[in-house]
Design a protein around this motif. Structure first.
Motif, mmCIF file in Angstrom:
data_model
loop_
_atom_site.group_PDB
_atom_site.id
_atom_site.type_symbol
_atom_site.label_atom_id
_atom_site.label_comp_id
_atom_site.label_asym_id
_atom_site.label_seq_id
_atom_site.Cartn_x
_atom_site.Cartn_y
_atom_site.Cartn_z
ATOM 1 N N GLY A 62 0.786 -1.231 0.000
ATOM 2 C CA GLY A 62 0.000 0.000 0.000
ATOM 3 C C GLY A 62 0.817 1.280 0.000
ATOM 4 O O GLY A 62 0.253 2.371 0.019
ATOM 5 N N VAL A 63 2.117 1.175 -0.008
ATOM 6 C CA VAL A 63 2.994 2.351 -0.013
ATOM 7 C C VAL A 63 3.595 2.503 -1.408
ATOM 8 O O VAL A 63 4.050 1.530 -2.002
ATOM 9 C CB VAL A 63 4.128 2.213 1.031
ATOM 10 C CG1 VAL A 63 5.078 3.386 0.958
ATOM 11 C CG2 VAL A 63 3.541 2.082 2.421
ATOM 12 N N ILE A 64 3.593 3.737 -1.917
ATOM 13 C CA ILE A 64 4.174 4.016 -3.228
ATOM 14 C C ILE A 64 5.440 4.849 -3.028
ATOM 15 O O ILE A 64 5.408 5.892 -2.371
ATOM 16 C CB ILE A 64 3.189 4.767 -4.137
ATOM 17 C CG1 ILE A 64 1.963 3.898 -4.393
ATOM 18 C CG2 ILE A 64 3.859 5.152 -5.455
ATOM 19 C CD1 ILE A 64 0.867 4.597 -5.171
ATOM 20 N N ASN A 65 6.536 4.370 -3.575
ATOM 21 C CA ASN A 65 7.812 5.090 -3.538
ATOM 22 C C ASN A 65 8.233 5.438 -4.955
ATOM 23 O O ASN A 65 7.961 4.686 -5.887
ATOM 24 C CB ASN A 65 8.916 4.228 -2.910
ATOM 25 C CG ASN A 65 8.738 4.075 -1.427
ATOM 26 O OD1 ASN A 65 8.554 5.043 -0.708
ATOM 27 N ND2 ASN A 65 8.790 2.845 -0.953
ATOM 28 N N LEU A 66 8.912 6.561 -5.093
ATOM 29 C CA LEU A 66 9.531 6.930 -6.363
ATOM 30 C C LEU A 66 11.012 6.596 -6.277
ATOM 31 O O LEU A 66 11.639 6.769 -5.234
ATOM 32 C CB LEU A 66 9.355 8.427 -6.635
ATOM 33 C CG LEU A 66 7.929 8.935 -6.733
ATOM 34 C CD1 LEU A 66 7.924 10.447 -6.936
ATOM 35 C CD2 LEU A 66 7.188 8.248 -7.858
ATOM 36 N N GLY A 67 11.566 6.134 -7.388
ATOM 37 C CA GLY A 67 12.987 5.821 -7.408
ATOM 38 C C GLY A 67 13.562 6.017 -8.791
ATOM 39 O O GLY A 67 12.860 5.884 -9.788
ATOM 40 N N TYR A 68 14.826 6.345 -8.844
ATOM 41 C CA TYR A 68 15.512 6.534 -10.125
ATOM 42 C C TYR A 68 16.035 5.210 -10.659
ATOM 43 O O TYR A 68 16.514 4.362 -9.901
ATOM 44 C CB TYR A 68 16.719 7.470 -9.959
ATOM 45 C CG TYR A 68 16.384 8.905 -9.740
ATOM 46 C CD1 TYR A 68 15.979 9.704 -10.794
ATOM 47 C CD2 TYR A 68 16.492 9.466 -8.471
ATOM 48 C CE1 TYR A 68 15.692 11.051 -10.591
ATOM 49 C CE2 TYR A 68 16.205 10.814 -8.262
ATOM 50 C CZ TYR A 68 15.797 11.585 -9.324
ATOM 51 O OH TYR A 68 15.511 12.912 -9.120
ATOM 52 N N LEU A 69 15.994 5.065 -11.969
ATOM 53 C CA LEU A 69 16.766 4.058 -12.686
ATOM 54 C C LEU A 69 17.804 4.864 -13.453
ATOM 55 O O LEU A 69 17.473 5.658 -14.341
ATOM 56 C CB LEU A 69 15.898 3.233 -13.633
ATOM 57 C CG LEU A 69 14.854 2.340 -12.956
ATOM 58 C CD1 LEU A 69 14.140 1.485 -13.986
ATOM 59 C CD2 LEU A 69 15.470 1.462 -11.896
ATOM 60 N N PHE A 70 19.050 4.705 -13.091
ATOM 61 C CA PHE A 70 20.118 5.581 -13.554
ATOM 62 C C PHE A 70 20.720 5.139 -14.876
ATOM 63 O O PHE A 70 21.014 3.956 -15.065
ATOM 64 C CB PHE A 70 21.251 5.615 -12.521
ATOM 65 C CG PHE A 70 20.846 6.171 -11.198
ATOM 66 C CD1 PHE A 70 20.716 7.532 -11.024
ATOM 67 C CD2 PHE A 70 20.597 5.333 -10.130
ATOM 68 C CE1 PHE A 70 20.344 8.062 -9.802
ATOM 69 C CE2 PHE A 70 20.227 5.846 -8.897
ATOM 70 C CZ PHE A 70 20.097 7.212 -8.729
ATOM 71 N N ASN A 71 20.965 6.113 -15.726
ATOM 72 C CA ASN A 71 21.775 5.849 -16.907
ATOM 73 C C ASN A 71 23.212 5.703 -16.426
ATOM 74 O O ASN A 71 23.721 6.559 -15.690
ATOM 75 C CB ASN A 71 21.655 6.990 -17.921
ATOM 76 C CG ASN A 71 22.561 6.786 -19.101
ATOM 77 O OD1 ASN A 71 23.746 7.088 -19.020
ATOM 78 N ND2 ASN A 71 22.020 6.262 -20.175
ATOM 79 N N ARG A 72 23.851 4.637 -16.825
ATOM 80 C CA ARG A 72 25.212 4.333 -16.385
ATOM 81 C C ARG A 72 26.157 5.504 -16.628
ATOM 82 O O ARG A 72 26.956 5.878 -15.773
ATOM 83 C CB ARG A 72 25.712 3.088 -17.112
ATOM 84 C CG ARG A 72 27.125 2.720 -16.759
ATOM 85 C CD ARG A 72 27.890 2.274 -18.001
ATOM 86 N NE ARG A 72 29.270 1.992 -17.652
ATOM 87 C CZ ARG A 72 30.250 2.865 -17.824
ATOM 88 N NH1 ARG A 72 30.019 4.041 -18.339
ATOM 89 N NH2 ARG A 72 31.482 2.563 -17.485
ATOM 90 N N SER A 73 26.081 6.110 -17.796
ATOM 91 C CA SER A 73 26.980 7.223 -18.135
ATOM 92 C C SER A 73 26.761 8.431 -17.236
ATOM 93 O O SER A 73 27.715 9.138 -16.912
ATOM 94 C CB SER A 73 26.811 7.622 -19.600
ATOM 95 O OG SER A 73 27.224 6.571 -20.430
ATOM 96 N N GLU A 74 25.517 8.675 -16.812
ATOM 97 C CA GLU A 74 25.248 9.807 -15.924
ATOM 98 C C GLU A 74 25.907 9.602 -14.561
ATOM 99 O O GLU A 74 26.431 10.552 -13.970
ATOM 100 C CB GLU A 74 23.751 10.025 -15.753
ATOM 101 C CG GLU A 74 23.096 10.641 -16.978
ATOM 102 C CD GLU A 74 21.631 10.946 -16.742
ATOM 103 O OE1 GLU A 74 21.338 11.778 -15.850
ATOM 104 O OE2 GLU A 74 20.799 10.350 -17.439
ATOM 105 N N ILE A 75 25.886 8.377 -14.066
ATOM 106 C CA ILE A 75 26.549 8.073 -12.790
ATOM 107 C C ILE A 75 28.055 8.303 -12.930
ATOM 108 O O ILE A 75 28.673 9.002 -12.124
ATOM 109 C CB ILE A 75 26.274 6.615 -12.366
ATOM 110 C CG1 ILE A 75 24.804 6.429 -11.975
ATOM 111 C CG2 ILE A 75 27.200 6.181 -11.231
ATOM 112 C CD1 ILE A 75 24.427 7.005 -10.643
#
Length: 106
Positions: A54-67
């Motif tokens: 019942g909990v909604i979280n937002l999260g990033y999926l990172f582009n490797r080059s950006e990291i």
């Protein structure tokens, strides 16, 4: 100052991740290690929703080059990249992520 600064599976949940990564780079004398980073290669970083009990979280999926670029702009160099396993499938994602680790050095 620390010899090692490490993030394990938390970076995707930090809104200002680039600034936090830069500040972490300033805090290390030697190494910065990012573990369990959900990453993609062919599309820009994007946000997903995760639902659990019942909990909604937002999260990033990172582009490797950006990291890697963010670490390098902060004065670090990439020593090694690690494959850390498959990420759970993400519905409607432009690319399915894998978990990766990144070891940077000053």
């Amino acid at each position: 100052q620390y010899d090692l600064v490490m993030f394990s599976a938390s970076l995707p949940y930090l809104r200002d991740w680039k600034d936090i990564l830069r500040r972490a780079a300033q805090g290390t004398r030697q190494y910065l290690f990012l573990a369990d980073i959900p990453s993609v290669r062919d599309v820009p970083t994007f946000v997903i929703t995760q639902r659990s009990e019942g909990v909604i979280n937002l999260g990033y999926l990172f582009n490797r080059s950006e990291i890697v670029d963010t670490g390098q702009r902060a004065g670090l160099r990439l020593l090694r990249e690690f494959t850390m396993g498959r990420h759970a499938p993400v519905a409607n994602a432009p690319e399915q992520p894998m978990y990766a680790g990144f070891l940077f050095a000053r």
